[in-house]
Enzyme design. Structure first.
Site, PDB file in Angstrom:
ATOM      1  CB  ALA A   1     -19.319 -10.115  -8.573  1.00  0.00           C
TER       2      ALA A   1
ATOM      3  CG  ASN B   1     -10.023  -6.215   0.248  1.00  0.00           C
ATOM      4  OD1 ASN B   1     -11.025  -6.219   0.962  1.00  0.00           O
ATOM      5  ND2 ASN B   1     -10.090  -6.370  -1.057  1.00  0.00           N
TER       6      ASN B   1
ATOM      7  CB  CYS C   1     -13.365  -8.675  -1.093  1.00  0.00           C
ATOM      8  SG  CYS C   1     -14.036  -9.122  -2.698  1.00  0.00           S
TER       9      CYS C   1
ATOM     10  CE  LYS D   1     -11.904  -0.265   0.687  1.00  0.00           C
ATOM     11  NZ  LYS D   1     -11.466  -0.197  -0.707  1.00  0.00           N
TER      12      LYS D   1
ATOM     13  CG  ASN E   1     -14.410  -3.190  -0.016  1.00  0.00           C
ATOM     14  OD1 ASN E   1     -14.914  -3.037  -1.125  1.00  0.00           O
ATOM     15  ND2 ASN E   1     -13.306  -3.879   0.173  1.00  0.00           N
ATOM     16  CB  THR E   2     -18.507  -2.594  -2.657  1.00  0.00           C
ATOM     17  OG1 THR E   2     -17.900  -3.872  -2.456  1.00  0.00           O
ATOM     18  CG2 THR E   2     -17.701  -1.797  -3.655  1.00  0.00           C
TER      19      THR E   2
ATOM     20  N   GLY F   1     -13.067   6.236  -5.838  1.00  0.00           N
ATOM     21  CA  GLY F   1     -12.974   5.086  -6.724  1.00  0.00           C
ATOM     22  C   GLY F   1     -13.858   5.227  -7.944  1.00  0.00           C
TER      23      GLY F   1
HETATM   24  C1  FMN Z   1     -14.381  -2.093 -10.033  1.00  0.00           C
HETATM   25  C2  FMN Z   1     -14.035  -2.002  -8.574  1.00  0.00           C
HETATM   26  C3  FMN Z   1     -12.985  -2.776  -8.073  1.00  0.00           C
HETATM   27  C4  FMN Z   1     -12.649  -2.691  -6.710  1.00  0.00           C
HETATM   28  N1  FMN Z   1     -11.606  -3.438  -6.242  1.00  0.00           N
HETATM   29  C5  FMN Z   1     -11.231  -3.324  -4.943  1.00  0.00           C
HETATM   30  C6  FMN Z   1     -10.098  -4.024  -4.441  1.00  0.00           C
HETATM   31  O1  FMN Z   1      -9.400  -4.741  -5.160  1.00  0.00           O
HETATM   32  N2  FMN Z   1      -9.793  -3.882  -3.119  1.00  0.00           N
HETATM   33  C7  FMN Z   1     -10.515  -3.074  -2.272  1.00  0.00           C
HETATM   34  O2  FMN Z   1     -10.173  -2.962  -1.084  1.00  0.00           O
HETATM   35  N3  FMN Z   1     -11.576  -2.380  -2.729  1.00  0.00           N
HETATM   36  C8  FMN Z   1     -11.945  -2.484  -4.039  1.00  0.00           C
HETATM   37  N4  FMN Z   1     -13.014  -1.767  -4.498  1.00  0.00           N
HETATM   38  C9  FMN Z   1     -13.770  -0.901  -3.552  1.00  0.00           C
HETATM   39  C10 FMN Z   1     -13.309   0.544  -3.646  1.00  0.00           C
HETATM   40  O3  FMN Z   1     -11.943   0.684  -3.296  1.00  0.00           O
HETATM   41  C11 FMN Z   1     -14.173   1.439  -2.720  1.00  0.00           C
HETATM   42  O4  FMN Z   1     -14.009   1.022  -1.371  1.00  0.00           O
HETATM   43  C12 FMN Z   1     -15.643   1.384  -3.052  1.00  0.00           C
HETATM   44  O5  FMN Z   1     -15.845   1.265  -4.451  1.00  0.00           O
HETATM   45  C13 FMN Z   1     -16.388   2.617  -2.550  1.00  0.00           C
HETATM   46  O6  FMN Z   1     -15.837   3.804  -3.080  1.00  0.00           O
HETATM   47  P1  FMN Z   1     -16.393   4.520  -4.420  1.00  0.00           P
HETATM   48  O7  FMN Z   1     -17.872   4.655  -4.260  1.00  0.00           O
HETATM   49  O8  FMN Z   1     -15.661   5.835  -4.483  1.00  0.00           O
HETATM   50  O9  FMN Z   1     -16.031   3.615  -5.561  1.00  0.00           O
HETATM   51  C14 FMN Z   1     -13.388  -1.828  -5.847  1.00  0.00           C
HETATM   52  C15 FMN Z   1     -14.443  -1.068  -6.365  1.00  0.00           C
HETATM   53  C16 FMN Z   1     -14.773  -1.141  -7.710  1.00  0.00           C
HETATM   54  C17 FMN Z   1     -15.912  -0.294  -8.228  1.00  0.00           C
END
Ligand code: FMN
Length: 290
Positions: free
Chosen positions: A53, A108, A111, A146, A173-174, A246
């Site tokens: 977060a 984005n 979020c 996204k 996204n997450t 990511g």
């Molecule tokens: C530390 C961190 C920061 C992130 N910041 C962003 C962000 O600024 N913008 C965004 O669209 N997604 C952000 N994400 C989401 C990732 O781009 C990705 O969609 C998500 O983590 C799932 O992929 P992964 O399991 O390979 O990490 C972030 C994820 C993490 C872990």
């Protein structure tokens, strides 16, 4: 591709990801004036991944303009991730990204931990459509949207993005999650809830990409919990035309891109495929049994 938010503020680190095998890099999400982000703890490791977060800390669009141009000057394909508190701010950040040389923008709207700019938009087909239309009016580069997995029907949101003129969709996204400190009896994250990423998110991403592929004609980019080439291949088979990594870059380093490329290349050769395009979406085809 390097997913947004991981190494994506520094041009040097983005270039390093590309030199290590990423086909393109996506910047950290940025807005007009930047943000400091939330207090710590803003990040915690949990079973199967990370919960964060962070609050989208970023230096703002003018500083990101310089980082994007530096990445372009190094000959690397860069996509800018942008956000805003209203449609105009999304458009302004996208315009700066385009001027700096970004080949596409990723909106984005997903979020899970910043109010007003994230899932409040991404959970509403109407708001997704409005933001996409506004940005499409401001830039000529492709617009990727996204999406969040935290919706009842990701197909409905994907269709709204497509109808508004989006050129592609990134999913996902997450996912909203939470962890509690057992000694303190309190939520660990200062922001209480956070976004879950990493292996635990992967099956959800596979499901979302599969469902989106059935619902829209525009390309879908798969992201969520890719740790190795098998996870990447699974998202391709579900219908992703490209994938992003990511969290695995966070715990395994940029070498993960090279490993994924090598694993995919070997798989394609072993199975007599001429191009990675041939496996995209094959999980949707009816299996012919002898
Ligand atoms: C530390 C961190 C920061 C992130 N910041 C962003 C962000 O600024 N913008 C965004 O669209 N997604 C952000 N994400 C989401 C990732 O781009 C990705 O969609 C998500 O983590 C799932 O992929 P992964 O399991 O390979 O990490 C972030 C994820 C993490 C872990």
């Amino acid at each position: 591709m390097l997913a947004s938010g991981i190494l994506g503020v520094s041009s040097e680190l983005m270039v390093r990801a590309a030199r290590s095998g990423a086909g393109a890099v996506i910047t950290k999400s940025f807005n007009r004036n930047g943000r400091e982000g939330y207090h710590n703890p803003s990040f915690v490791q949990v079973h199967g991944g990370y919960l964060n977060a962070l609050g989208i800390p970023n230096p703002g669009m003018e500083e990101m303009r310089d980082e994007i141009s530096a990445v372009r000057k190094a000959g690397v394909r860069v996509i800018a991730s942008v956000f805003g508190f209203d449609d105009q701010e999304y458009s302004d950040a996208a315009k700066v990204a385009e001027e700096a040389g970004a080949l596409a923008v990723e909106l984005n709207v997903s979020c899970p931990h910043v109010e007003e700019v994230g899932i409040e938009i991404g959970q509403s087909p109407r708001r997704v459509g409005e933001v996409v239309k506004a940005v499409k009016r401001s830039v000529g580069v492709p617009v990727i949207v996204k999406l969040t997995p935290n919706v009842t029907s990701i197909q409905q949101i994907g269709k709204a993005a497509e109808a508004a003129g989006a050129d592609a969709i990134s999913a996902v996204n997450t996912s909203l999650g939470m962890a509690i400190d057992l000694e303190a009896g309190r939520p660990i994250l200062a922001g209480v809830v956070g976004g879950l990423s990493g292996p635990a998110l992967h099956p959800i991403a596979v499901r979302c990409v599969y469902q989106l592929k059935e619902a829209v004609k525009i390309p879908v980019v798969g992201v969520g919990g890719i740790s190795d080439w098998k996870d990447a291949l699974e998202l391709l088979m579900a219908g992703a035309s490209a994938v992003q990594v990511g969290t695995a870059v966070g715990y395994r380093g940029v070498g993960v891109f090279e490993e994924i490329n090598r694993g995919l290349t070997n798989y394609l050769a072993d199975h007599r495929y001429d191009s990675v395009r041939e496996v995209v979406g094959i999980a949707h085809k009816e299996q012919v049994t002898a």
